[in-house]
Write an enzyme that holds these catalytic residues in place. Structure first.
Site, PDB file in Angstrom:
ATOM      1  N   HIS A  45     -11.078   2.646   6.277  1.00 13.27           N
ATOM      2  CA  HIS A  45     -11.025   2.520   7.815  1.00 13.27           C
ATOM      3  C   HIS A  45     -10.775   3.817   8.243  1.00 13.27           C
ATOM      4  O   HIS A  45      -9.598   4.101   8.481  1.00 13.27           O
ATOM      5  CB  HIS A  45      -9.994   1.422   8.305  1.00 13.27           C
ATOM      6  CG  HIS A  45     -10.179   0.317   7.369  1.00 13.27           C
ATOM      7  ND1 HIS A  45     -11.133  -0.748   7.445  1.00 13.27           N
ATOM      8  CD2 HIS A  45      -9.130  -0.509   6.767  1.00 13.27           C
ATOM      9  CE1 HIS A  45     -10.767  -1.639   6.625  1.00 13.27           C
ATOM     10  NE2 HIS A  45      -9.770  -1.578   6.219  1.00 13.27           N
ATOM     11  N   GLN A  62      -7.880   5.092  10.909  1.00 12.09           N
ATOM     12  CA  GLN A  62      -6.425   4.656  10.705  1.00 12.09           C
ATOM     13  C   GLN A  62      -5.897   6.059  10.121  1.00 12.09           C
ATOM     14  O   GLN A  62      -4.649   5.952  10.200  1.00 12.09           O
ATOM     15  CB  GLN A  62      -6.390   3.564   9.618  1.00 12.09           C
ATOM     16  CG  GLN A  62      -6.852   2.134  10.508  1.00 12.09           C
ATOM     17  CD  GLN A  62      -6.723   0.985   9.320  1.00 12.09           C
ATOM     18  OE1 GLN A  62      -6.006   1.213   8.358  1.00 12.09           O
ATOM     19  NE2 GLN A  62      -7.169  -0.024   9.785  1.00 12.09           N
ATOM     20  N   HIS A 121     -15.320  -9.423   7.291  1.00 13.84           N
ATOM     21  CA  HIS A 121     -14.002  -8.978   7.233  1.00 13.84           C
ATOM     22  C   HIS A 121     -13.048  -9.854   6.182  1.00 13.84           C
ATOM     23  O   HIS A 121     -12.446  -9.141   5.558  1.00 13.84           O
ATOM     24  CB  HIS A 121     -13.571  -8.986   8.862  1.00 13.84           C
ATOM     25  CG  HIS A 121     -11.900  -8.405   8.631  1.00 13.84           C
ATOM     26  ND1 HIS A 121     -10.700  -9.301   8.355  1.00 13.84           N
ATOM     27  CD2 HIS A 121     -11.417  -7.177   9.145  1.00 13.84           C
ATOM     28  CE1 HIS A 121     -10.019  -8.239   8.519  1.00 13.84           C
ATOM     29  NE2 HIS A 121     -10.245  -7.024   8.784  1.00 13.84           N
ATOM     30  N   HIS A 133     -12.236  -8.282   2.472  1.00 11.87           N
ATOM     31  CA  HIS A 133     -10.881  -8.482   2.323  1.00 11.87           C
ATOM     32  C   HIS A 133     -10.425  -9.850   1.736  1.00 11.87           C
ATOM     33  O   HIS A 133     -10.657 -10.827   2.420  1.00 11.87           O
ATOM     34  CB  HIS A 133      -9.910  -8.287   3.633  1.00 11.87           C
ATOM     35  CG  HIS A 133     -10.008  -6.928   4.363  1.00 11.87           C
ATOM     36  ND1 HIS A 133     -10.384  -6.801   5.556  1.00 11.87           N
ATOM     37  CD2 HIS A 133      -9.612  -5.623   3.477  1.00 11.87           C
ATOM     38  CE1 HIS A 133     -10.237  -5.335   5.733  1.00 11.87           C
ATOM     39  NE2 HIS A 133      -9.858  -4.654   4.614  1.00 11.87           N
ATOM     40  N   GLU A 164      -4.772 -10.656   0.564  1.00 14.30           N
ATOM     41  CA  GLU A 164      -3.938  -9.420   0.550  1.00 14.30           C
ATOM     42  C   GLU A 164      -2.634  -9.677   0.828  1.00 14.30           C
ATOM     43  O   GLU A 164      -1.480  -9.171   0.250  1.00 14.30           O
ATOM     44  CB  GLU A 164      -4.374  -8.671   1.705  1.00 14.30           C
ATOM     45  CG  GLU A 164      -3.618  -7.394   1.907  1.00 14.30           C
ATOM     46  CD  GLU A 164      -4.145  -6.350   3.130  1.00 14.30           C
ATOM     47  OE1 GLU A 164      -4.926  -6.696   3.733  1.00 14.30           O
ATOM     48  OE2 GLU A 164      -3.361  -4.998   3.191  1.00 14.30           O
ATOM     49  N   HIS A 196      -8.593  -5.796  -2.225  1.00 15.22           N
ATOM     50  CA  HIS A 196      -6.895  -6.042  -2.608  1.00 15.22           C
ATOM     51  C   HIS A 196      -7.072  -7.233  -3.567  1.00 15.22           C
ATOM     52  O   HIS A 196      -6.604  -7.117  -4.786  1.00 15.22           O
ATOM     53  CB  HIS A 196      -6.310  -6.686  -1.304  1.00 15.22           C
ATOM     54  CG  HIS A 196      -6.364  -5.651  -0.052  1.00 15.22           C
ATOM     55  ND1 HIS A 196      -5.849  -4.294  -0.437  1.00 15.22           N
ATOM     56  CD2 HIS A 196      -6.900  -5.708   1.077  1.00 15.22           C
ATOM     57  CE1 HIS A 196      -5.892  -3.681   0.758  1.00 15.22           C
ATOM     58  NE2 HIS A 196      -6.608  -4.441   1.688  1.00 15.22           N
ATOM     59  N   ASP A 228      -8.247   3.150   2.122  1.00 11.88           N
ATOM     60  CA  ASP A 228      -8.045   1.967   2.923  1.00 11.88           C
ATOM     61  C   ASP A 228      -7.309   2.617   4.192  1.00 11.88           C
ATOM     62  O   ASP A 228      -8.210   2.975   5.253  1.00 11.88           O
ATOM     63  CB  ASP A 228      -6.979   0.878   2.392  1.00 11.88           C
ATOM     64  CG  ASP A 228      -7.107  -0.371   3.138  1.00 11.88           C
ATOM     65  OD1 ASP A 228      -7.450  -0.379   4.306  1.00 11.88           O
ATOM     66  OD2 ASP A 228      -6.212  -1.215   2.496  1.00 11.88           O
TER      67      ASP A 228
END
Ligand SMILES: [Zn+2]
Length: 461
Positions: free
Chosen positions: A64, A67, A212, A241, A244, A278, A329
């Site tokens: 991402h 981030q 997502h 995802h 996680e 994850h 990530d």
């Protein structure tokens, strides 16, 4: 034999998909695809010679980009107990202020850093779609295009994964204010993919889809989006995802009576196109079924450690022949070697053993991990980047055999071990190439200084 001297490289030691080989002559065509990888070769006159062990380029299967600008801003305790969820609030605040110009600047700097630290491609899990007020931009693809331009400038190969995000929790909870820039209908997602398809094709980028998470995509939307994706390209990659956080597992069980991976395997045709990001919290049955599906586990060890997610049981996954790769990530750390080190160290702490991820055919754990992460990362990226082999892209990472932590070591295995376990933050990488084009020379990317200045300016706002 005819060859172009500008498209050959002679490597005294190269890590091929089956292991180390001596005196390897690599040749590639004008598109950057390897046409010959010959071991036991003699260097032809004029051939450039690698100055250290040659590794395959590492795919980064989860990013991402925005981030990266958060690094350093979330490492303090808040009023309540800190967790993934309190970190997410801070991350949403950063996402809410992001402009297209800042995203492009941050992503360019990030992709340059990725190249300098051994990644040659990236899967961008892209979920900030709309303007600051949550309205679509005049060109709905504005932020996706910013990411593609950033990858083009840095020279990294990209698999773009626009993210479908619709709800705030299991059972189609309404989105929160902090999620306003992520939300789109299934229809508008499929239109976005149609819009991006020719742009990606022109750049040599791969396009896929990322629902997502099961929290963010209700079952009907998941089904419709996957059917729509198949109509656009039935070979494109699908990333999600999943599992996680233990809180996410509990909420999924409360909603459906099933754990997230179990639910996904029962309600979607999970297979080799899928990357389960994850997948930290699986029981034995989920792990065996997920591994048997052919899906890749997308492991992000430094982010998972940073967010307090838990430890993925890699021994069980590999025993079930599960495929895996690495991603950076949240980009709290951008360094392929450090991800491998963190993965192995997590397993050592968990099992109280050493060299947990070594393999029967590759006793040196760094060598085994590099080969497996490249193969899994290539599958998740849905690109021909599965290592130094004919038909694959000419992506390599050359180690500097004169680096103080490598010089004098007896074998390329030992040098790779030093690179993974001992040389981080004083990189032993001297050269990185993508599709035969050298992007990092003497350890530095040509755009390095400018890109880093841009990141600083964007962070200051
Ligand atoms: Zn992620």
């Amino acid at each position: 034999m005819t060859y172009s001297v500008s498209r050959i490289l002679f490597a005294p030691h190269a890590l091929l998909p089956d292991g180390w080989a001596r005196d390897v002559l690599l040749q590639w065509d004008e598109r950057g695809s390897l046409t010959a990888v010959d071991a036991g070769a003699k260097p032809p006159p004029g051939a450039r010679r690698a100055t250290g062990p040659l590794l395959p380029g590492m795919p980064n299967l989860h990013s991402h980009a925005f981030q990266r600008a958060l690094a350093g801003l979330t490492e303090y305790s808040g009023d309540t107990e800190d967790s993934f969820w309190s970190w997410r609030s801070l991350m949403y605040r950063a996402a809410s202020a992001l402009t297209p110009e800042h995203l492009e600047t941050i992503a360019t700097a990030l992709y340059v850093e990725m190249l300098e630290t051994g990644y040659t491609s990236v899967c961008e899990f892209h979920y900030v779609h709309h303007d600051i007020d949550g309205r679509p931009y005049a060109d709905d693809a504005t932020l996706a295009l910013a990411l593609l331009r950033a990858a083009g400038r840095a020279g990294i190969a990209i698999t773009l994964l626009p993210v479908l995000y619709q709800s705030s929790g299991f059972g189609a909870g309404p989105p929160t204010e902090g999620q306003r820039r992520f939300i789109r209908s299934t229809d508008s997602m499929l239109k976005l993919l149609e819009r991006l398809k020719p742009v990606c094709a022109a750049q040599g980028a791969r396009l896929g889809l990322a629902p997502h998470s099961l929290r963010a995509v209700p079952p009907d939307s998941l089904r419709e989006a996957l059917a729509g994706l198949d109509a656009i390209d039935a070979t494109s990659p699908i990333h999600i995802h999943v599992a996680e956080q233990t809180g996410e597992v509990d909420a999924c069980v409360a909603w459906s009576g099933q754990r997230p991976v179990q639910w996904l395997l029962d309600h979607a045709a999970v297979g080799a196109r899928w990357c389960l990001i994850h997948a930290t919290h699986m029981d034995d049955d989920e792990a065996h079924r997920a591994a048997a599906s052919g899906a890749v586990a997308g492991l992000c060890p430094t982010t998972e450690a940073n967010l307090g997610d838990g430890v993925f049981d890699a021994s069980r996954w590999r025993a079930a022949q599960g495929r895996w790769g690495i991603g950076s990530d949240s980009h709290i750390c951008v360094n392929a070697a450090e991800e491998l080190m963190a993965l192995e160290y997590g397993q050592r702490l968990l099992t109280r053993r050493r060299n947990v991820l070594a393999a029967a055919a590759q006793r040196f754990v760094a060598t085994a991990m590099t080969l497996e992460a490249v193969a899994g990362g290539a599958q998740a990226s849905a690109r021909p980047i599965a290592g130094l082999a004919v038909g694959q892209q000419a992506d390599w990472v050359m180690l500097d055999a004169s680096h103080h932590l490598l010089a004098g070591l007896p074998s390329p295995d030992a040098m790779l071990s030093a690179h993974v376990f001992a040389s981080h933050r004083q990189s032993a990488i001297c050269e990185v190439a993508v599709a035969g084009t050298i992007r990092v020379n003497s350890g530095a990317h040509a755009l390095g200084a400018t890109a880093r200045e841009g990141l600083v300016a964007a962070r200051r706002g």
